[in-house]
Scaffold this motif. Structure first.
Motif, PDB file in Angstrom:
ATOM      1  N   THR A 153       0.856  -1.179   0.000  1.00 25.17           N
ATOM      2  CA  THR A 153       0.000   0.000   0.000  1.00 25.17           C
ATOM      3  C   THR A 153       0.893   1.230   0.000  1.00 25.17           C
ATOM      4  N   ALA A 154       0.285   2.399   0.038  1.00 26.13           N
ATOM      5  CA  ALA A 154       1.067   3.637   0.030  1.00 26.13           C
ATOM      6  C   ALA A 154       1.929   3.776   1.271  1.00 26.13           C
ATOM      7  N   THR A 155       1.471   3.197   2.387  1.00 27.36           N
ATOM      8  CA  THR A 155       2.199   3.362   3.653  1.00 27.36           C
ATOM      9  C   THR A 155       2.802   2.070   4.190  1.00 27.36           C
ATOM     10  N   GLY A 156       2.521   0.952   3.555  1.00 27.55           N
ATOM     11  CA  GLY A 156       3.037  -0.307   4.080  1.00 27.55           C
ATOM     12  C   GLY A 156       2.486  -1.504   3.344  1.00 27.55           C
ATOM     13  N   PHE A 157       1.724  -2.363   4.083  1.00 26.79           N
ATOM     14  CA  PHE A 157       1.213  -3.595   3.500  1.00 26.79           C
ATOM     15  C   PHE A 157      -0.193  -3.871   4.021  1.00 26.79           C
ATOM     16  N   ARG A 158      -0.959  -4.632   3.233  1.00 28.89           N
ATOM     17  CA  ARG A 158      -2.294  -5.082   3.627  1.00 28.89           C
ATOM     18  C   ARG A 158      -2.300  -6.613   3.637  1.00 28.89           C
ATOM     19  N   LEU A 159      -2.638  -7.214   4.787  1.00 27.67           N
ATOM     20  CA  LEU A 159      -2.569  -8.663   4.964  1.00 27.67           C
ATOM     21  C   LEU A 159      -3.961  -9.278   4.921  1.00 27.67           C
ATOM     22  N   THR A 160      -4.077 -10.370   4.165  1.00 27.51           N
ATOM     23  CA  THR A 160      -5.347 -11.080   4.054  1.00 27.51           C
ATOM     24  C   THR A 160      -5.085 -12.582   4.052  1.00 27.51           C
ATOM     25  N   GLY A 161      -5.789 -13.296   4.928  1.00 28.77           N
ATOM     26  CA  GLY A 161      -5.622 -14.743   4.967  1.00 28.77           C
ATOM     27  C   GLY A 161      -6.017 -15.338   6.305  1.00 28.77           C
TER      28      GLY A 161
END
Length: 377
Positions: A143-151
């Motif tokens: 993402t613009a500022t880091g990460f998006r976690l899904t699972g």
């Protein structure tokens, strides 16, 4: 194997045994677990004050820079007393992985872990992963500022009590590829994170996780992007070796209690320990305990080495200690007769704990497979 503890390690061993005698009366343990309580935060803080939680943390981070042998000494005492405190999560995973945290809060979080003020653990397993550490399908998108976690994560050791989770997620690759796995630190109260507590049969409180678009900053990164598997592998290997030492402590306690039972339980007017058939079984238990101890020593030495056969050695030790520990625990229950299954006697609880230790990070059958794969490589 000629294996000698240093004077400092013997003092540590005595300290752990005194702590267990003072705080782990079995009747109090039963009352606590009967109420469904997890580990005691007060005892956890005392462990921190004794230096146990900073024992293997790097010296540059305020730790003592200890070795896996020091952890082994403590874990044998943990196994003897059936301690519920999350020592592997808080004093193996945390000091191994947090020093690689990218964010500026790294120093404060390591200090909180060593002081017993926060509990960290690794969410190492996924629903379809079985015991394969690289089987990671949880995704991390930039993402613009880091990460998006899904699972989904099916298991986090002592996760019901954890304040922070170290989450492996895939930033590239697929399936069970080792490349492309990245580690992230996620707070328990992070939006989108659902923690489900699971009480295991040994009364430990683990957890499963659901990550639905959990946002983390770039500072939550542990190690390099796509290069997290090596860190996770080393942390899990250290945890396996620590669990082996715990198994040895539990085996010793079960054997000693069984020996005492054989000396005091009478049948037909004499102690059942005088019957030759039972003496033979007791000797077999003693041999199994010593075999497990030797394999644990071997794995403890190997885990910090650069020997290419290191993983093979650890897998062999995990497989053999799993076999011998369950043998000793089952013999202990049988030799106690029907009361060996009762909740009021410690023996049955040692069996339950050793079953869970065998399953942790792969059971004996899985590690025989890993041993064969490592040998063939």
């Amino acid at each position: 194997m000629n294996f000698e503890l240093t004077d400092e390690q013997r003092l540590l061993q005595d300290s752990v045994l005194r702590f267990a005698r003072d705080h782990y009366d079995f009747s109090a343990w039963r009352a606590r677990t009967g109420r469904g309580e997890g580990f005691d935060r007060g005892l956890w803080k005392q462990m921190a004050d004794l230096g146990w939680l900073s024992l293997t943390a790097p010296e540059e981070d305020g730790g003592l820079g200890g070795s896996p042998v020091d952890t082994m000494v403590i874990m044998e005492g943990v196994g003897r007393a059936l301690m519920l405190e999350p020592f592997v999560a808080g004093a193996v995973f945390a000091p191994t992985l947090l020093p690689h945290l990218a964010g500026p809060e790294r120093t404060d979080l390591i200090a909180a872990a060593m002081a017993g003020e926060a509990v960290f653990t690794l969410a190492d397993a996924e629903p379809d992963g079985r015991f394969e550490l690289a089987a990671v399908s949880t995704r991390a998108e930039r993402t613009a500022t880091g990460f998006r976690l899904t699972g989904e994560k099916s298991h986090a050791l002592d996760g019901a009590e954890a304040d922070w989770f170290i989450v492996p997620a895939r930033t590239s690759g697929e399936g069970a590829e080792e490349a492309g796995i990245t580690l992230f630190l996620v707070a328990r109260d992070a939006p989108g994170l659902i923690v489900r507590s699971v009480r295991a049969m040994d009364h430990r409180r683990n957890a499963s996780l659901s990550l639905d678009g959990v946002e983390v900053s770039a500072g939550a990164l542990i190690g390099e992007v796509d290069q997290g598997f090596g860190l996770a592998r080393h942390a899990v290997d250290l945890a396996i070796v620590a669990r082996l030492a715990e198994a040895v402590g539990a085996m010793d306690a079960a054997y000693e209690q069984t020996l005492q039972h054989l000396k005091t339980r009478k049948q037909f007017g004499q102690a059942i320990g005088s019957f030759q058939a039972l003496q033979h079984r007791a000797v077999d238990m003693a041999i199994a305990c010593e075999e497990a101890r030797s394999m644990t020593y071997l794995a403890t030495i190997a885990v910090s080495s650069s020997d290419p056969a290191r993983r093979q050695t650890i897998a062999a030790a995990k497989a053999r200690v799993g076999q011998t520990s369950l043998y000793v625990a089952r013999q202990a229950v049988q030799l106690h007769g029907g009361m060996g299954f009762s909740d009021e006697l410690a023996i049955g609880h040692y069996l339950k704990r050793l079953v869970m230790i065998d399953l942790a990070f792969g059971n004996a059958a899985e590690h025989r497979r890993q041993f064969a794969a490592a040998r063939a490589a």
